[in-house]
Design a protein around this motif. Structure first.
Motif, PDB file in Angstrom:
ATOM      1  N   ILE A  44       0.842  -1.200   0.000  1.00 43.71           N
ATOM      2  CA  ILE A  44       0.000   0.000   0.000  1.00 43.71           C
ATOM      3  C   ILE A  44       0.877   1.251   0.000  1.00 43.71           C
ATOM      4  O   ILE A  44       0.619   2.229  -0.705  1.00 43.71           O
ATOM      5  CB  ILE A  44      -0.931   0.013   1.232  1.00 43.71           C
ATOM      6  CG1 ILE A  44      -1.930  -1.142   1.136  1.00 43.71           C
ATOM      7  CG2 ILE A  44      -1.656   1.342   1.362  1.00 43.71           C
ATOM      8  CD1 ILE A  44      -2.821  -1.293   2.340  1.00 43.71           C
ATOM      9  N   THR A  45       1.972   1.197   0.794  1.00 42.78           N
ATOM     10  CA  THR A  45       2.892   2.333   0.870  1.00 42.78           C
ATOM     11  C   THR A  45       3.620   2.549  -0.443  1.00 42.78           C
ATOM     12  O   THR A  45       3.706   3.674  -0.956  1.00 42.78           O
ATOM     13  CB  THR A  45       3.914   2.106   2.004  1.00 42.78           C
ATOM     14  OG1 THR A  45       3.204   1.963   3.244  1.00 42.78           O
ATOM     15  CG2 THR A  45       4.876   3.277   2.121  1.00 42.78           C
ATOM     16  N   SER A  46       4.145   1.463  -1.033  1.00 43.01           N
ATOM     17  CA  SER A  46       4.866   1.614  -2.296  1.00 43.01           C
ATOM     18  C   SER A  46       3.918   2.021  -3.423  1.00 43.01           C
ATOM     19  O   SER A  46       4.286   2.795  -4.311  1.00 43.01           O
ATOM     20  CB  SER A  46       5.590   0.319  -2.658  1.00 43.01           C
ATOM     21  OG  SER A  46       4.687  -0.769  -2.781  1.00 43.01           O
ATOM     22  N   LYS A  47       2.684   1.532  -3.369  1.00 42.25           N
ATOM     23  CA  LYS A  47       1.701   1.900  -4.385  1.00 42.25           C
ATOM     24  C   LYS A  47       1.414   3.396  -4.344  1.00 42.25           C
ATOM     25  O   LYS A  47       1.300   4.048  -5.391  1.00 42.25           O
ATOM     26  CB  LYS A  47       0.406   1.114  -4.157  1.00 42.25           C
ATOM     27  CG  LYS A  47      -0.692   1.442  -5.178  1.00 42.25           C
ATOM     28  CD  LYS A  47      -1.945   0.633  -4.884  1.00 42.25           C
ATOM     29  CE  LYS A  47      -3.041   0.962  -5.886  1.00 42.25           C
ATOM     30  NZ  LYS A  47      -4.297   0.226  -5.614  1.00 42.25           N
ATOM     31  N   LYS A  48       1.306   3.951  -3.146  1.00 39.33           N
ATOM     32  CA  LYS A  48       1.032   5.389  -3.018  1.00 39.33           C
ATOM     33  C   LYS A  48       2.146   6.215  -3.652  1.00 39.33           C
ATOM     34  O   LYS A  48       1.897   7.218  -4.327  1.00 39.33           O
ATOM     35  CB  LYS A  48       0.859   5.771  -1.547  1.00 39.33           C
ATOM     36  CG  LYS A  48       0.479   7.239  -1.336  1.00 39.33           C
ATOM     37  CD  LYS A  48       0.149   7.532   0.104  1.00 39.33           C
ATOM     38  CE  LYS A  48      -0.231   8.983   0.306  1.00 39.33           C
ATOM     39  NZ  LYS A  48      -1.432   9.384  -0.452  1.00 39.33           N
ATOM     40  N   ALA A  49       3.405   5.793  -3.462  1.00 38.12           N
ATOM     41  CA  ALA A  49       4.533   6.516  -4.051  1.00 38.12           C
ATOM     42  C   ALA A  49       4.449   6.499  -5.572  1.00 38.12           C
ATOM     43  O   ALA A  49       4.673   7.531  -6.237  1.00 38.12           O
ATOM     44  CB  ALA A  49       5.850   5.905  -3.579  1.00 38.12           C
TER      45      ALA A  49
END
Length: 394
Positions: A44-49
């Protein structure tokens, strides 16, 4: 000093890599999974970036292929296209094909959306979310509204398939009957995702609120406040999956708490919801007369569970006119998330339309790429409890 969010660090590192040439135009950058492993974070964190880079038009996210760096201008050199087939695929459709029609016209990235209807209480945020997510994925969207007509739904499916859409997001018309065209497309494994309402018995994925759980949550609020006589109010579409689930939630909550319930305290034939302009006035008048008569004949009923906002507000206005709004209470589905000073004292369900829309596009993309998706996907809801005109989300 406030710690930098992890997604921001990933974004900054990738941005520097693009600016200093580590990731040149047309090159593939690490995937969500690779970034999650590299930075020891969730996907979820990497997707947001990655989404932040895509929003700035620095990268192109292509489902099933990866994320690729965009050039400073809109055109890529022939050499870049030859080295990167994904870039070449992106460039197709920018001009005309041999028969004089663009790829857009041939439906290469065309998505159909068919909704029963949408409005301020439910649907506007859903449409906005679908449109936004389609834009991120490079899809063009064609929207059709059926206004509760099965004939219009059949026509919309025919028109969209004739246009060559790659998939359809559908909020089906309420009622017992199924669209034969939808059934046929399902059997042919054409990509379809349902929103808000499922077609029971058909293997078509559906993204919605857990209507049963949300109904139970609303009922618990009423029961905790001491209401033991609670009326269920609905339009006639009890066979619609969302309405049926809400009724089941109401009924199970009453039975679990040992409260008496029977058809005498259910009103399931209200007609003004979804009526056309010419009929709405007459049907609303009939609804008001029926509800007023019910309230007069059942003084023991102090709580009202309405399946949608229109019915909930209608009942509340009737109670106000009868001077009973402080003695009796109404709960309903699909109120505004930010309650503010609404001037009434009601509790209601807020559905996460933004997440429903985004997930529907995600699932449709997966189906178009040949991946499996869950047959049911429930999106979390909120209960807003309004006291003296101020809402508090639970």
């Amino acid at each position: 000093m406030e710690k930098e969010p992890l997604y921001r660090k990933i974004y900054d590192d990738l941005l520097r890599g693009i600016e200093n040439g580590k990731f040149p135009s047309g090159s593939r950058i690490p995937s969500e999974k690779e970034l999650a492993e590299q930075y020891h974070v969730s996907r979820i964190t990497s997707k947001k970036a990655l989404e932040m880079l895509a929003e700035r038009n620095l990268i192109e996210r292509m489902p099933g292929k990866g994320s690729f760096v965009l050039g400073q201008d809109s055109e890529s050199s022939e050499g870049e296209k030859a080295e990167n087939p994904v870039l070449e695929e992106r460039s197709e459709g920018a001009g005309n094909s041999g028969n004089g029609r663009s790829e857009y016209g041939r439906g290469k990235s065309l998505i159909g959306v068919i909704l029963d209807s949408f409005g301020a209480s439910y649907g506007c945020d859903l449409v906005s979310s679908i449109e936004r997510e389609c834009g991120k994925r490079g899809f063009h969207l064609v929207l059709k509204c059926t206004h509760g007509s099965m004939e219009e739904e059949i026509k919309a499916v025919d028109e969209l398939t004739a246009l060559g859409v790659r998939g359809i997001i559908l909020m089906c018309v309420q009622g017992e009957n199924y669209n034969a065209n939808v059934l046929r497309l399902s059997l042919e494994h054409f990509p379809i995702v349902l929103v808000d309402r499922e077609l029971t018995g058909l293997p078509i994925p559906c993204v919605s609120t857990d209507n049963y759980r949300a109904a139970r949550d609303l009922m618990e609020l009423l029961i905790e406040k001491g209401h033991t006589g609670i009326c269920f109010l609905s339009h006639p579409f009890m066979q619609t999956s969302s309405v049926a689930a809400r009724f089941s939630g109401y009924l199970d909550a009453m039975l679990e708490h040992g409260l008496m319930t029977n058809e005498d305290i259910w009103i399931k034939n209200l007609g003004s919801t979804g009526a056309g302009p010419e009929e709405a006035g007459k049907k609303e008048k009939a609804d008001i007369e029926q509800i007023e008569k019910f309230i007069g004949e059942h003084p023991e009923i102090t709580g009202f569970f309405a399946v949608d906002q229109m019915l909930g507000i209608l009942v509340y206005r009737i109670l106000c006119r009868m001077g009973l709004e402080k003695e009796k209470e109404v709960v309903f589905f699909d109120g505004p998330e930010e309650a503010g000073d609404l001037g009434f004292r009601l509790d209601y369900v807020v559905q996460d339309e933004t997440l429903i829309g985004a997930r529907a596009v995600e699932f449709l993309t997966d189906l178009m790429e040949g991946r499996e998706v869950p047959k049911k996907s429930f999106v979390p809801h909120k209960i807003v409890a309004v006291q003296e005109g101020h809402g508090t989300a639970i």
